[in-house]
Design a protein around this motif. Structure first.
Motif, PDB file in Angstrom:
ATOM      1  N   ASP A 245       0.709  -1.139  -0.028  1.00  0.00           N
ATOM      2  CA  ASP A 245      -0.279  -0.361   0.219  1.00  0.00           C
ATOM      3  C   ASP A 245       0.926   0.664  -0.152  1.00  0.00           C
ATOM      4  O   ASP A 245       0.971   2.296  -1.039  1.00  0.00           O
ATOM      5  N   VAL A 246       2.077   1.350   1.016  1.00  0.00           N
ATOM      6  CA  VAL A 246       3.039   2.652   0.586  1.00  0.00           C
ATOM      7  C   VAL A 246       3.369   2.540  -0.355  1.00  0.00           C
ATOM      8  O   VAL A 246       3.421   3.868  -0.812  1.00  0.00           O
ATOM      9  N   LEU A 247       3.912   1.522  -1.080  1.00  0.00           N
ATOM     10  CA  LEU A 247       4.699   1.853  -2.709  1.00  0.00           C
ATOM     11  C   LEU A 247       3.536   2.577  -3.345  1.00  0.00           C
ATOM     12  O   LEU A 247       3.888   2.935  -3.287  1.00  0.00           O
ATOM     13  N   ARG A 248       2.515   2.196  -3.152  1.00  0.00           N
ATOM     14  CA  ARG A 248       0.959   2.072  -4.488  1.00  0.00           C
ATOM     15  C   ARG A 248       0.970   3.908  -3.910  1.00  0.00           C
ATOM     16  O   ARG A 248       1.196   4.717  -4.510  1.00  0.00           O
ATOM     17  N   GLU A 249       0.506   4.064  -2.501  1.00  0.00           N
ATOM     18  CA  GLU A 249       0.726   5.874  -2.286  1.00  0.00           C
ATOM     19  C   GLU A 249       1.707   6.394  -2.351  1.00  0.00           C
ATOM     20  O   GLU A 249       1.562   7.815  -2.616  1.00  0.00           O
ATOM     21  N   ALA A 250       2.516   5.988  -2.020  1.00  0.00           N
ATOM     22  CA  ALA A 250       3.975   7.127  -2.596  1.00  0.00           C
ATOM     23  C   ALA A 250       4.255   7.587  -3.329  1.00  0.00           C
ATOM     24  O   ALA A 250       5.275   8.132  -4.248  1.00  0.00           O
ATOM     25  N   PHE A 251       3.836   6.280  -3.934  1.00  0.00           N
ATOM     26  CA  PHE A 251       4.971   6.627  -5.181  1.00  0.00           C
ATOM     27  C   PHE A 251       3.964   6.079  -6.623  1.00  0.00           C
ATOM     28  O   PHE A 251       4.669   6.379  -7.625  1.00  0.00           O
ATOM     29  N   ALA A 252       3.072   5.762  -6.876  1.00  0.00           N
ATOM     30  CA  ALA A 252       2.781   6.006  -8.073  1.00  0.00           C
ATOM     31  C   ALA A 252       2.247   6.443  -8.894  1.00  0.00           C
ATOM     32  O   ALA A 252       1.903   7.994  -8.212  1.00  0.00           O
ATOM     33  N   GLY A 253       2.706   6.822 -10.452  1.00  0.00           N
ATOM     34  CA  GLY A 253       2.385   7.979 -10.742  1.00  0.00           C
ATOM     35  C   GLY A 253       3.715   9.037 -10.447  1.00  0.00           C
ATOM     36  O   GLY A 253       3.589  10.095 -11.821  1.00  0.00           O
ATOM     37  N   ARG A 254       4.311   8.447 -10.243  1.00  0.00           N
ATOM     38  CA  ARG A 254       5.749   9.622  -9.568  1.00  0.00           C
ATOM     39  C   ARG A 254       7.057   9.369 -10.626  1.00  0.00           C
ATOM     40  O   ARG A 254       6.583   8.139 -11.287  1.00  0.00           O
ATOM     41  N   PRO A 255       7.957  10.242 -10.598  1.00  0.00           N
ATOM     42  CA  PRO A 255       8.927  10.188 -12.547  1.00  0.00           C
ATOM     43  C   PRO A 255       9.953   9.456 -10.975  1.00  0.00           C
ATOM     44  O   PRO A 255      10.122   9.509  -9.893  1.00  0.00           O
ATOM     45  N   ALA A 256      10.785   9.269 -12.019  1.00  0.00           N
ATOM     46  CA  ALA A 256      11.870   8.312 -11.426  1.00  0.00           C
ATOM     47  C   ALA A 256      12.930   9.401 -11.373  1.00  0.00           C
ATOM     48  O   ALA A 256      12.354  10.698 -11.781  1.00  0.00           O
ATOM     49  N   LEU A 257      13.445   9.400 -10.276  1.00  0.00           N
ATOM     50  CA  LEU A 257      14.138  10.308  -9.556  1.00  0.00           C
ATOM     51  C   LEU A 257      15.461  10.414 -10.578  1.00  0.00           C
ATOM     52  O   LEU A 257      16.329   9.487 -10.045  1.00  0.00           O
ATOM     53  N   ARG A 258      15.736  11.770 -10.996  1.00  0.00           N
ATOM     54  CA  ARG A 258      17.589  11.499 -10.729  1.00  0.00           C
ATOM     55  C   ARG A 258      18.801  12.467 -10.203  1.00  0.00           C
ATOM     56  O   ARG A 258      18.019  13.269 -10.058  1.00  0.00           O
ATOM     57  N   LEU A 259      19.586  11.684  -9.677  1.00  0.00           N
ATOM     58  CA  LEU A 259      20.487  12.364  -8.742  1.00  0.00           C
ATOM     59  C   LEU A 259      21.684  12.638  -9.026  1.00  0.00           C
ATOM     60  O   LEU A 259      21.887  11.328  -9.904  1.00  0.00           O
ATOM     61  N   THR A 260      21.908  13.504  -8.565  1.00  0.00           N
ATOM     62  CA  THR A 260      23.703  13.182  -9.407  1.00  0.00           C
ATOM     63  C   THR A 260      25.171  13.387  -7.763  1.00  0.00           C
ATOM     64  O   THR A 260      24.216  13.621  -7.134  1.00  0.00           O
ATOM     65  N   PHE A 261      25.696  12.320  -7.752  1.00  0.00           N
ATOM     66  CA  PHE A 261      26.519  12.122  -7.245  1.00  0.00           C
ATOM     67  C   PHE A 261      27.716  13.188  -7.162  1.00  0.00           C
ATOM     68  O   PHE A 261      27.971  12.963  -8.656  1.00  0.00           O
ATOM     69  N   THR A 262      28.111  13.351  -6.519  1.00  0.00           N
ATOM     70  CA  THR A 262      29.094  15.241  -6.283  1.00  0.00           C
ATOM     71  C   THR A 262      30.636  14.098  -5.300  1.00  0.00           C
ATOM     72  O   THR A 262      31.783  14.831  -5.620  1.00  0.00           O
ATOM     73  N   ARG A 263      29.887  13.616  -4.754  1.00  0.00           N
ATOM     74  CA  ARG A 263      31.623  13.194  -4.051  1.00  0.00           C
ATOM     75  C   ARG A 263      31.520  11.391  -3.509  1.00  0.00           C
ATOM     76  O   ARG A 263      29.924  11.020  -2.995  1.00  0.00           O
ATOM     77  N   LEU A 264      32.296  11.335  -3.000  1.00  0.00           N
ATOM     78  CA  LEU A 264      31.785   9.631  -1.874  1.00  0.00           C
ATOM     79  C   LEU A 264      32.556  10.187  -0.587  1.00  0.00           C
ATOM     80  O   LEU A 264      33.355  11.390   0.097  1.00  0.00           O
ATOM     81  N   ARG A 265      31.986   9.381   0.404  1.00  0.00           N
ATOM     82  CA  ARG A 265      31.641   9.717   1.811  1.00  0.00           C
ATOM     83  C   ARG A 265      32.297   8.399   2.615  1.00  0.00           C
ATOM     84  O   ARG A 265      32.042   6.985   1.923  1.00  0.00           O
ATOM     85  N   PHE A 266      32.244   8.150   3.584  1.00  0.00           N
ATOM     86  CA  PHE A 266      32.373   7.012   4.422  1.00  0.00           C
ATOM     87  C   PHE A 266      32.129   7.357   5.702  1.00  0.00           C
ATOM     88  O   PHE A 266      31.594   8.642   6.184  1.00  0.00           O
ATOM     89  N   PHE A 267      31.160   6.190   6.655  1.00  0.00           N
ATOM     90  CA  PHE A 267      30.416   6.206   7.842  1.00  0.00           C
ATOM     91  C   PHE A 267      31.724   5.869   8.505  1.00  0.00           C
ATOM     92  O   PHE A 267      32.272   4.586   8.089  1.00  0.00           O
ATOM     93  N   ASP A 268      32.168   5.996  10.042  1.00  0.00           N
ATOM     94  CA  ASP A 268      32.965   5.264  10.503  1.00  0.00           C
ATOM     95  C   ASP A 268      32.621   3.585  11.305  1.00  0.00           C
ATOM     96  O   ASP A 268      31.143   4.145  12.139  1.00  0.00           O
ATOM     97  N   ASP A 269      33.002   2.627  12.497  1.00  0.00           N
ATOM     98  CA  ASP A 269      32.727   2.151  12.971  1.00  0.00           C
ATOM     99  C   ASP A 269      31.337   1.080  12.748  1.00  0.00           C
ATOM    100  O   ASP A 269      30.143   1.391  13.231  1.00  0.00           O
ATOM    101  N   PRO A 270      31.147   0.618  11.597  1.00  0.00           N
ATOM    102  CA  PRO A 270      32.166  -0.242  10.939  1.00  0.00           C
ATOM    103  C   PRO A 270      32.244   0.986   9.577  1.00  0.00           C
ATOM    104  O   PRO A 270      31.699   1.906   9.378  1.00  0.00           O
ATOM    105  N   LEU A 271      33.683   0.993   8.991  1.00  0.00           N
ATOM    106  CA  LEU A 271      33.686   1.864   7.844  1.00  0.00           C
ATOM    107  C   LEU A 271      32.783   1.204   7.102  1.00  0.00           C
ATOM    108  O   LEU A 271      33.137   0.300   6.607  1.00  0.00           O
TER     109      LEU A 271
END
Length: 173
Positions: free
Chosen positions: A57-83
């Protein structure tokens, strides 16, 4: 077992993420992201359990008819513990809206704390099994500049993991 709602890129625009998976795999005990058998993705929410009917239901309610998301990635990052190495998408009102729509449909208190509104850090994971002996090199990789690239996230799905099993999905237009 846990469950997640994620945006995934099942198309050729995800190739730069795949190339980064291969590059990061050299620092891992095993290539963690390729081993999932699941395309590049951004996780919007993680739960201990959400009934399939509600998730569908959530997938349908929140996303039906919505466009694909075009996202731009500009950098790499990291989380610690664990890396954990990851690619950071540029700020996107569409991505913020997608996250908010999920949490408007399912009580955020049911979600893992790192994925709740106010705590969530949008990211596309590149590697989770970094060996101790390669951590300095992996961090150096995450800190180097990268050429910007765009990825089209064209499906939202509900999965169980690990292993990743797609339970329900909703294509984005």
């Amino acid at each position: 077992m846990a469950f997640a709602i994620s945006l995934k890129a099942g198309n050729d625009t995800a190739d730069p993420i795949g190339a980064l998976w291969q590059e990061v795999a050299q620092f891992e005990s095993r290539p963690s992201m390729v081993a999932l058998g699941y395309p590049p993705h951004l996780t919007l929410a993680v739960y201990d359990d959400i009934p399939l009917v509600r998730a569908s239901d959530v997938l349908r309610e929140a996303f039906a008819g919505r466009p694909a998301l075009r996202l731009t990635f500009t950098r790499l990052r990291f989380f610690d513990d664990p890396l954990v190495l990851w690619a950071e998408p540029s700020p996107s009102a569409d991505l913020t809206s997608a996250h908010a729509r999920v949490h408007a449909c399912i009580d955020p208190q049911l979600c893992h704390p790192h994925y709740r509104p106010g705590a969530w850090v949008p990211h596309c994971t590149l590697g989770t099994q970094i060996l101790l002996k390669y951590q300095a090199e992996a961090v150096a990789l995450a800190e180097r500049p990268i050429a910007a690239f765009e990825v089209v996230f064209d499906v939202v799905d509900y999965v169980s993991f690990a292993p990743v099993v797609v339970i329900a999905e909703q294509p984005l237009d």
